[in-house]
Design a protein around this motif. Structure first.
Motif, PDB file in Angstrom:
ATOM      1  N   ASP A 146       6.871  -2.038  -2.919  1.00 38.47           N
ATOM      2  CA  ASP A 146       6.222  -3.321  -3.162  1.00 38.47           C
ATOM      3  C   ASP A 146       6.453  -4.286  -2.001  1.00 38.47           C
ATOM      4  N   ALA A 147       7.590  -4.160  -1.331  1.00 37.56           N
ATOM      5  CA  ALA A 147       7.869  -5.033  -0.180  1.00 37.56           C
ATOM      6  C   ALA A 147       6.858  -4.797   0.937  1.00 37.56           C
ATOM      7  N   ASP A 148       6.431  -3.545   1.141  1.00 34.33           N
ATOM      8  CA  ASP A 148       5.411  -3.250   2.151  1.00 34.33           C
ATOM      9  C   ASP A 148       4.098  -3.928   1.782  1.00 34.33           C
ATOM     10  N   PHE A 149       3.738  -3.851   0.493  1.00 33.51           N
ATOM     11  CA  PHE A 149       2.514  -4.499   0.038  1.00 33.51           C
ATOM     12  C   PHE A 149       2.606  -6.012   0.229  1.00 33.51           C
ATOM     13  N   GLN A 150       3.758  -6.586  -0.098  1.00 30.68           N
ATOM     14  CA  GLN A 150       3.933  -8.035   0.044  1.00 30.68           C
ATOM     15  C   GLN A 150       3.753  -8.461   1.500  1.00 30.68           C
ATOM     16  N   THR A 151       4.312  -7.708   2.410  1.00 29.46           N
ATOM     17  CA  THR A 151       4.146  -8.015   3.834  1.00 29.46           C
ATOM     18  C   THR A 151       2.673  -8.006   4.212  1.00 29.46           C
ATOM     19  N   LEU A 152       1.948  -7.005   3.741  1.00 34.05           N
ATOM     20  CA  LEU A 152       0.515  -6.916   4.063  1.00 34.05           C
ATOM     21  C   LEU A 152      -0.274  -8.033   3.397  1.00 34.05           C
ATOM     22  N   TYR A 153       0.078  -8.395   2.148  1.00 34.91           N
ATOM     23  CA  TYR A 153      -0.583  -9.525   1.487  1.00 34.91           C
ATOM     24  C   TYR A 153      -0.414 -10.801   2.317  1.00 34.91           C
ATOM     25  N   GLU A 154       0.781 -10.990   2.863  1.00 32.46           N
ATOM     26  CA  GLU A 154       1.054 -12.190   3.666  1.00 32.46           C
ATOM     27  C   GLU A 154       0.200 -12.253   4.923  1.00 32.46           C
ATOM     28  N   HIS A 155      -0.324 -11.108   5.345  1.00 34.70           N
ATOM     29  CA  HIS A 155      -1.213 -11.054   6.512  1.00 34.70           C
ATOM     30  C   HIS A 155      -2.683 -11.000   6.107  1.00 34.70           C
ATOM     31  N   GLY A 156      -2.955 -11.229   4.827  1.00 37.82           N
ATOM     32  CA  GLY A 156      -4.333 -11.321   4.364  1.00 37.82           C
ATOM     33  C   GLY A 156      -4.982 -10.023   3.934  1.00 37.82           C
ATOM     34  N   PHE A 157      -4.219  -8.955   3.801  1.00 40.03           N
ATOM     35  CA  PHE A 157      -4.776  -7.682   3.359  1.00 40.03           C
ATOM     36  C   PHE A 157      -4.834  -7.637   1.829  1.00 40.03           C
ATOM     37  N   SER A 158      -5.889  -7.059   1.300  1.00 46.16           N
ATOM     38  CA  SER A 158      -6.031  -6.857  -0.141  1.00 46.16           C
ATOM     39  C   SER A 158      -5.521  -5.462  -0.506  1.00 46.16           C
TER      40      SER A 158
ATOM     41  N   ASP B 165       2.325  -1.066  11.510  1.00 50.43           N
ATOM     42  CA  ASP B 165       3.661  -0.756  10.977  1.00 50.43           C
ATOM     43  C   ASP B 165       3.529   0.005   9.657  1.00 50.43           C
ATOM     44  N   PHE B 166       2.623  -0.469   8.801  1.00 51.67           N
ATOM     45  CA  PHE B 166       2.414   0.194   7.513  1.00 51.67           C
ATOM     46  C   PHE B 166       1.821   1.588   7.706  1.00 51.67           C
ATOM     47  N   ALA B 167       0.843   1.705   8.591  1.00 51.70           N
ATOM     48  CA  ALA B 167       0.233   3.018   8.861  1.00 51.70           C
ATOM     49  C   ALA B 167       1.285   4.006   9.346  1.00 51.70           C
ATOM     50  N   MET B 168       2.169   3.562  10.220  1.00 50.32           N
ATOM     51  CA  MET B 168       3.220   4.457  10.720  1.00 50.32           C
ATOM     52  C   MET B 168       4.163   4.869   9.589  1.00 50.32           C
TER      53      MET B 168
ATOM     54  N   GLU C 159      -7.340  -3.127  -1.682  1.00 49.58           N
ATOM     55  CA  GLU C 159      -8.338  -2.181  -1.170  1.00 49.58           C
ATOM     56  C   GLU C 159      -8.151  -1.942   0.333  1.00 49.58           C
ATOM     57  N   ASP C 160      -7.820  -2.992   1.076  1.00 55.35           N
ATOM     58  CA  ASP C 160      -7.527  -2.833   2.506  1.00 55.35           C
ATOM     59  C   ASP C 160      -6.325  -1.914   2.708  1.00 55.35           C
ATOM     60  N   ILE C 161      -5.308  -2.102   1.873  1.00 53.89           N
ATOM     61  CA  ILE C 161      -4.090  -1.294   1.984  1.00 53.89           C
ATOM     62  C   ILE C 161      -4.422   0.174   1.684  1.00 53.89           C
ATOM     63  N   TRP C 162      -5.259   0.410   0.701  1.00 55.87           N
ATOM     64  CA  TRP C 162      -5.717   1.777   0.411  1.00 55.87           C
ATOM     65  C   TRP C 162      -6.409   2.345   1.648  1.00 55.87           C
ATOM     66  N   ASP C 163      -7.293   1.547   2.261  1.00 50.89           N
ATOM     67  CA  ASP C 163      -8.013   2.017   3.451  1.00 50.89           C
ATOM     68  C   ASP C 163      -7.051   2.393   4.570  1.00 50.89           C
ATOM     69  N   ILE C 164      -6.053   1.559   4.812  1.00 54.09           N
ATOM     70  CA  ILE C 164      -5.067   1.856   5.864  1.00 54.09           C
ATOM     71  C   ILE C 164      -4.386   3.196   5.572  1.00 54.09           C
ATOM     72  N   ALA C 165      -3.947   3.378   4.323  1.00 56.01           N
ATOM     73  CA  ALA C 165      -3.246   4.612   3.950  1.00 56.01           C
ATOM     74  C   ALA C 165      -4.180   5.821   4.012  1.00 56.01           C
ATOM     75  N   ALA C 166      -5.409   5.672   3.536  1.00 55.56           N
ATOM     76  CA  ALA C 166      -6.339   6.802   3.510  1.00 55.56           C
ATOM     77  C   ALA C 166      -6.726   7.238   4.918  1.00 55.56           C
ATOM     78  N   ILE C 167      -6.971   6.284   5.796  1.00 55.36           N
ATOM     79  CA  ILE C 167      -7.308   6.623   7.186  1.00 55.36           C
ATOM     80  C   ILE C 167      -6.117   7.324   7.841  1.00 55.36           C
ATOM     81  N   THR C 168      -4.934   6.797   7.610  1.00 50.49           N
ATOM     82  CA  THR C 168      -3.728   7.413   8.158  1.00 50.49           C
ATOM     83  C   THR C 168      -3.568   8.848   7.663  1.00 50.49           C
ATOM     84  N   ALA C 169      -3.722   9.045   6.368  1.00 50.27           N
ATOM     85  CA  ALA C 169      -3.543  10.378   5.792  1.00 50.27           C
ATOM     86  C   ALA C 169      -4.619  11.349   6.268  1.00 50.27           C
TER      87      ALA C 169
END
Length: 190
Positions: A140-152, A126-129, A154-164
């Motif tokens: 920040d709400a997107d980050f909070q959702t990902l934190y709740e699923h155990g993403f850090s 969902d975040f990648a899309m 750095e993980d969020i950066w990885d998701i965004a960088a791979i997507t981009a």
């Protein structure tokens, strides 16, 4: 009927490429058993080839809390959304291998929200899309959702960088009319 071209741009002969690029392509051929067309098509411009694959390798081969299957899911889902046949087919094959599941790539490519994936992976996609289609609205709400699923972070950066990065790849593949190798279609289906 002769085979269709793999690109609308000239594809250089291996013998005509700079040594470092030829060696990289031959190493991939030795590992995969064939040369993925992306290597041949992007070799049209050697400096850009080097930069593209340097960034690719920096993203895809580093230590990360994302699994290799997670990374490939991001690529397949966003590439489908971007209409990139090459990346859906090629990375779908890699996803089948990484996930050790012959169904998952097709499910993720068609509609990841109905795929047999975890809630964590659904949140990741969902975040990648969102990054792919509407990055300016990430919050920040997107980050909070990902934190709740155990993403850090750095993980969020990885998701965004791979997507981009694969957004760039998708656009280059579409613009060049890059054709997927036939070998990808049958990989890891059994």
């Amino acid at each position: 009927m002769p085979p269709l071209p793999i690109s609308r741009y000239p594809v250089p002969e291996l013998k005509d490429l700079p040594d470092d690029i030829r060696e990289k392509i031959l190493a991939v051929q030795e590992k995969a058993g064939f040369v993925p067309n992306v290597f041949l098509v992007l070799a049209h411009r050697p400096e850009e080839f080097r930069a593209f694959f340097a960034y690719h390798d920096a993203l895809m081969t580093k230590e990360s809390d994302l699994t290799q299957a997670d990374m490939e899911m991001i690529i397949v889902a966003t590439s489908n959304d971007n209409g990139c046949q090459y990346c859906v087919i090629a990375h779908g094959a890699i996803l089948r291998i990484r996930a050790k599941n012959p169904l998952i790539a097709d499910q993720v490519a068609v509609n990841y929200r109905k795929a047999d994936i975890s809630p964590r992976q659904t949140a990741m996609l969902d975040f990648a899309m969102k990054v792919s289609n509407n990055a300016q609205s990430t919050s920040d709400a997107d980050f909070q959702t990902l934190y709740e699923h155990g993403f850090s972070d750095e993980d969020i950066w990885d998701i965004a960088a791979i997507t981009a990065f694969f957004g760039l790849s998708n656009r280059m593949a579409n613009f060049t009319s890059m054709r997927p190798n036939d070998e990808f279609y049958s990989m890891a289906r059994d």
